[in-house]
Design a protein around this motif. Structure first.
Motif, PDB file in Angstrom:
ATOM      1  N   LEU A 245       0.823  -1.212   0.000  1.00 35.66           N
ATOM      2  CA  LEU A 245       0.000   0.000   0.000  1.00 35.66           C
ATOM      3  C   LEU A 245       0.859   1.264   0.000  1.00 35.66           C
ATOM      4  O   LEU A 245       0.493   2.266  -0.613  1.00 35.66           O
ATOM      5  N   GLN A 246       2.000   1.201   0.652  1.00 35.27           N
ATOM      6  CA  GLN A 246       2.919   2.348   0.631  1.00 35.27           C
ATOM      7  C   GLN A 246       3.459   2.572  -0.777  1.00 35.27           C
ATOM      8  O   GLN A 246       3.638   3.715  -1.212  1.00 35.27           O
ATOM      9  N   GLU A 247       3.739   1.492  -1.486  1.00 29.38           N
ATOM     10  CA  GLU A 247       4.226   1.628  -2.866  1.00 29.38           C
ATOM     11  C   GLU A 247       3.153   2.246  -3.757  1.00 29.38           C
ATOM     12  O   GLU A 247       3.445   3.117  -4.591  1.00 29.38           O
ATOM     13  N   LEU A 248       1.912   1.812  -3.585  1.00 26.74           N
ATOM     14  CA  LEU A 248       0.811   2.405  -4.347  1.00 26.74           C
ATOM     15  C   LEU A 248       0.661   3.885  -4.017  1.00 26.74           C
ATOM     16  O   LEU A 248       0.494   4.726  -4.906  1.00 26.74           O
ATOM     17  N   LYS A 249       0.735   4.188  -2.745  1.00 23.24           N
ATOM     18  CA  LYS A 249       0.588   5.576  -2.303  1.00 23.24           C
ATOM     19  C   LYS A 249       1.635   6.480  -2.948  1.00 23.24           C
ATOM     20  O   LYS A 249       1.335   7.622  -3.348  1.00 23.24           O
ATOM     21  N   ALA A 250       2.846   5.991  -3.058  1.00 20.52           N
ATOM     22  CA  ALA A 250       3.924   6.805  -3.644  1.00 20.52           C
ATOM     23  C   ALA A 250       3.595   7.185  -5.087  1.00 20.52           C
ATOM     24  O   ALA A 250       3.845   8.316  -5.519  1.00 20.52           O
ATOM     25  N   ILE A 251       2.998   6.265  -5.827  1.00 20.87           N
ATOM     26  CA  ILE A 251       2.606   6.571  -7.207  1.00 20.87           C
ATOM     27  C   ILE A 251       1.460   7.572  -7.223  1.00 20.87           C
ATOM     28  O   ILE A 251       1.487   8.564  -7.964  1.00 20.87           O
ATOM     29  N   PHE A 252       0.449   7.328  -6.414  1.00 22.14           N
ATOM     30  CA  PHE A 252      -0.703   8.232  -6.374  1.00 22.14           C
ATOM     31  C   PHE A 252      -0.273   9.649  -6.010  1.00 22.14           C
ATOM     32  O   PHE A 252      -0.778  10.626  -6.565  1.00 22.14           O
ATOM     33  N   ASN A 253       0.671   9.760  -5.082  1.00 22.36           N
ATOM     34  CA  ASN A 253       1.130  11.086  -4.646  1.00 22.36           C
ATOM     35  C   ASN A 253       1.843  11.851  -5.756  1.00 22.36           C
ATOM     36  O   ASN A 253       1.794  13.085  -5.805  1.00 22.36           O
ATOM     37  N   GLU A 254       2.494  11.128  -6.659  1.00 23.29           N
ATOM     38  CA  GLU A 254       3.162  11.788  -7.778  1.00 23.29           C
ATOM     39  C   GLU A 254       2.168  12.553  -8.655  1.00 23.29           C
ATOM     40  O   GLU A 254       2.483  13.589  -9.226  1.00 23.29           O
ATOM     41  N   TYR A 255       0.957  12.008  -8.740  1.00 27.88           N
ATOM     42  CA  TYR A 255      -0.041  12.575  -9.650  1.00 27.88           C
ATOM     43  C   TYR A 255      -1.091  13.431  -8.930  1.00 27.88           C
ATOM     44  O   TYR A 255      -1.913  14.065  -9.576  1.00 27.88           O
ATOM     45  N   ASN A 256      -1.073  13.406  -7.594  1.00 33.49           N
ATOM     46  CA  ASN A 256      -2.034  14.187  -6.807  1.00 33.49           C
ATOM     47  C   ASN A 256      -3.467  13.908  -7.241  1.00 33.49           C
ATOM     48  O   ASN A 256      -4.252  14.805  -7.553  1.00 33.49           O
ATOM     49  N   VAL A 257      -3.808  12.619  -7.297  1.00 31.14           N
ATOM     50  CA  VAL A 257      -5.151  12.214  -7.705  1.00 31.14           C
ATOM     51  C   VAL A 257      -5.935  11.729  -6.490  1.00 31.14           C
ATOM     52  O   VAL A 257      -5.372  11.475  -5.422  1.00 31.14           O
ATOM     53  N   MET A 258      -7.239  11.592  -6.677  1.00 33.56           N
ATOM     54  CA  MET A 258      -8.116  11.099  -5.614  1.00 33.56           C
ATOM     55  C   MET A 258      -8.089   9.576  -5.579  1.00 33.56           C
ATOM     56  O   MET A 258      -8.165   8.912  -6.617  1.00 33.56           O
ATOM     57  N   THR A 259      -7.994   8.985  -4.390  1.00 30.55           N
ATOM     58  CA  THR A 259      -8.011   7.537  -4.255  1.00 30.55           C
ATOM     59  C   THR A 259      -8.989   7.128  -3.162  1.00 30.55           C
ATOM     60  O   THR A 259      -9.056   7.740  -2.100  1.00 30.55           O
ATOM     61  N   VAL A 260      -9.751   6.088  -3.467  1.00 25.04           N
ATOM     62  CA  VAL A 260     -10.717   5.532  -2.523  1.00 25.04           C
ATOM     63  C   VAL A 260     -10.462   4.038  -2.433  1.00 25.04           C
ATOM     64  O   VAL A 260     -10.570   3.328  -3.433  1.00 25.04           O
ATOM     65  N   GLY A 261     -10.121   3.552  -1.270  1.00 26.36           N
ATOM     66  CA  GLY A 261      -9.861   2.133  -1.108  1.00 26.36           C
ATOM     67  C   GLY A 261     -11.103   1.386  -0.638  1.00 26.36           C
ATOM     68  O   GLY A 261     -11.770   1.840   0.296  1.00 26.36           O
ATOM     69  N   GLU A 262     -11.430   0.275  -1.297  1.00 28.71           N
ATOM     70  CA  GLU A 262     -12.472  -0.605  -0.776  1.00 28.71           C
ATOM     71  C   GLU A 262     -11.814  -1.477   0.284  1.00 28.71           C
ATOM     72  O   GLU A 262     -11.107  -2.428  -0.033  1.00 28.71           O
ATOM     73  N   ALA A 263     -12.061  -1.136   1.537  1.00 26.31           N
ATOM     74  CA  ALA A 263     -11.254  -1.681   2.629  1.00 26.31           C
ATOM     75  C   ALA A 263     -12.048  -2.649   3.488  1.00 26.31           C
ATOM     76  O   ALA A 263     -12.213  -2.456   4.700  1.00 26.31           O
ATOM     77  N   SER A 264     -12.534  -3.703   2.889  1.00 25.92           N
ATOM     78  CA  SER A 264     -13.238  -4.739   3.626  1.00 25.92           C
ATOM     79  C   SER A 264     -12.331  -5.321   4.705  1.00 25.92           C
ATOM     80  O   SER A 264     -11.170  -5.644   4.446  1.00 25.92           O
ATOM     81  N   GLY A 265     -12.873  -5.421   5.911  1.00 24.74           N
ATOM     82  CA  GLY A 265     -12.093  -5.985   7.005  1.00 24.74           C
ATOM     83  C   GLY A 265     -11.279  -4.979   7.787  1.00 24.74           C
ATOM     84  O   GLY A 265     -10.616  -5.354   8.756  1.00 24.74           O
TER      85      GLY A 265
END
Length: 557
Positions: A245-265
């Motif tokens: 998840l940290q690796e994904l976050k690093a990519i998302f932060n580069e683009y400053n986009v909106m992210t919504v996680g489906e976080a079952s559990g």
């Protein structure tokens, strides 16, 4: 009648915030939204046709369910090519046109990102199956097994074993959903590299973010993990997932986009780790509020549980993190049928609860016109794989077909997937051809065209609520407090800043009830801003019925 006028507007002195905090989202299930080429299936050009409708509603971004190439075993959540559009929906040129036209209207586009699994027709899996030595073998989870003895007894979300035996190689592969949806092996850095390249490709195309599907399942326990009380524990929010998840976050932060996680559990007390200041996503969808009560085949949503759960999430993320708010989506029945009686009054009451909570609200297509559950008459009218499996399991257990149908379809995902009811014409104006799922016969009375015929329509009430929440910081950032927590049908809460307090008072039932507020309040300070019925001054004792909703405001400085 609704009255959303505010005489004075609080000046927004809050420091510049992330745009999604002040936004309202709209979820589109493309197969059921609008058919532009008359083949009975909704498509991208159908969405383009209705962008002005969405802009008029007042929403800010659109979340589109999967439109990728897929065999459609699970309606697009089994992807065979991440960088191609399914021919049912159109072409990549159609998608680019949709993106451009949406952006021209200042509407953002959020895509579904499905990376827990692929289709079994994806080239990676086709290669993976060929041999034990294939370079793509470790792109998926394989384990020694026999046809009759899987590696363990874990059960999938869709029923049956999480393992499917492959005769060619003498091993079984793992899947938390259908057997046609093999899980990707996130421990393999090559898999992650491929996924990250694909994510960057879409972001470079210009989309505005992702709703990340089933992301809490990407890490698995060892195959010998001993299940105790929770059968999903081996693949739900398992320790070690934070690395990915940290690796994904690093990519998302580069683009400053909106992210919504489906976080079952992910429970409310752990939510800040997922969506707080150092979290992985801007917000997450919780699944805890969807509790059912009643006899099998006649289950409804529990209003006390809804209040209790939403209060927990509002409180847990009060100072760190952000809520993604919803009452229905493509995986749940219609909220007006679950918590109400299918009436316009119930639709408006639920809208009042949802849209004035703290967080980013998501409206599911048709919710804004009061679409209801479908009265399924046979299993042949069902498309959802899990519903069909449940039905046949009940039959095998000896349940008579009539009862099996009622039980299996009571909470079916197909209730929310019936085609959008646009107008009082054939197939509800969704298509001129026979739709892929039947249109609810109540399209004659419940349809989007009613907004042009009735000033008091559900659609216009949604507009009023959206305008209202954007007129003041208190309804975006104000502190939430639940009032009357023990009342079985009243959902009442406040939103407060240093300069004003809002009180949202909703009766989620047809029956009359009497409530009391503190006698220490100065009730002359409160002004009614919006209501679904006749205006009623806030008083120490109030009588409410018939799903009525009232919104009051008090200036404190």
């Amino acid at each position: 009648m609704p009255n959303s006028a505010i005489q004075t507007k609080e000046v927004n002195t809050t420091a510049q915030q992330n745009w999604w905090e002040n936004a309202v989202g709209y979820q589109i299930y493309p197969r059921s939204f609008k058919d532009s080429n008359h083949d009975g299936i909704g498509d991208l050009n159908g969405i383009r046709e209705k962008l002005s409708y969405l802009k008029e509603l007042g929403i800010d971004f659109i979340w589109i369910n999967p439109i990728y190439a897929s065999p459609n075993i699970d309606n697009g959540y089994d992807i065979s090519d991440y960088q191609a559009i399914h021919e049912d929906f159109g072409t990549m040129e159609d998608f680019q046109a949709l993106l451009n036209e949406a952006h021209a209207l200042d509407l953002k586009i959020i895509m579904d990102l499905v990376v827990n699994h692929t289709s079994d027709q994806h080239p990676w899996f086709l290669e993976s199956k060929k041999s034990l030595q294939n370079p793509y073998r470790d792109y998926y989870h394989w384990a020694d097994a026999t046809k009759d003895l899987p590696p363990n007894n874990w059960q999938s979300f869709f029923g049956g074993s999480t393992w499917t035996y492959d005769e060619t190689t003498g091993q079984s592969y793992f899947h938390v959903f259908a057997k046609e949806q093999p899980d990707l092996n996130w421990t393999n850095p090559k898999v992650r590299h491929e996924i990250y390249q694909m994510i960057r490709w879409w972001l470079d195309l210009g989309i505005d973010g992702f709703r990340v599907d089933a992301i809490s399942h990407i890490q698995k326990e060892p195959w010998d993990f001993n299940i105790t009380d929770n059968q999903w524990a081996p693949f739900m929010n398992v320790s070690g997932i934070e690395t990915y998840l940290q690796e994904l976050k690093a990519i998302f932060n580069e683009y400053n986009v909106m992210t919504v996680g489906e976080a079952s559990g992910v429970p409310h007390h752990e939510a800040a780790a997922w969506t707080g200041d150092t979290g992985y996503f801007n917000m997450i969808f919780e699944l805890e509020h969807c509790e059912r009560i009643g006899d099998l085949g006649h289950q409804k949503g529990s209003v006390p549980h809804l209040k209790y759960t939403l209060n927990q999430w509002q409180t847990s993320l009060a100072d760190n993190g952000w809520n993604a708010l919803y009452l229905e989506n493509h995986d749940t029945p219609r909220s007006v049928s679950v918590y109400g009686d299918d009436s316009p009054e119930a639709s408006k009451a639920l809208a009042t609860v949802l849209l004035l909570l703290k967080g980013t609200p998501f409206i599911y297509q048709g919710q804004e016109v009061g679409m209801t559950n479908y009265p399924f008459g046979s299993i042949g009218e069902i498309d959802a794989t899990d519903t069909i499996h449940f039905y046949h399991t009940l039959l095998e257990q000896g349940t008579i077909s009539k009862d099996a149908l009622a039980i299996a379809t009571n909470w079916s995902r197909d209730h929310s997937r019936t085609p959008f009811q646009w107008e009082n014409t054939l197939h509800g104006g969704f298509s001129t051809a026979e739709p892929w799922l039947k249109v609810n016969d109540n399209y004659r009375m419940i349809n989007a065209a009613q907004k042009d015929l009735e000033s008091s329509s559900i659609y216009h009430y949604y507009q009023a609520l959206i305008r209202l929440r954007k007129q003041t910081d208190a309804l975006i950032y104000g502190r939430f407090e639940l009032l009357l927590p023990e009342h079985p049908t009243i959902f009442c809460y406040t939103r407060t800043t240093t300069t004003e307090t809002w009180l949202i008072l909703v009766q989620l039932d047809r029956e009359q009830t009497t409530i009391s507020f503190p006698n220490s309040w100065d009730y002359s300070d409160w002004k009614e801003i919006l209501t679904t019925t006749e205006k009623q001054p806030l008083t120490e004792q109030m009588i409410l019925s018939d799903y009525e909703a009232h919104v009051y405001r008090k200036i404190t400085s």
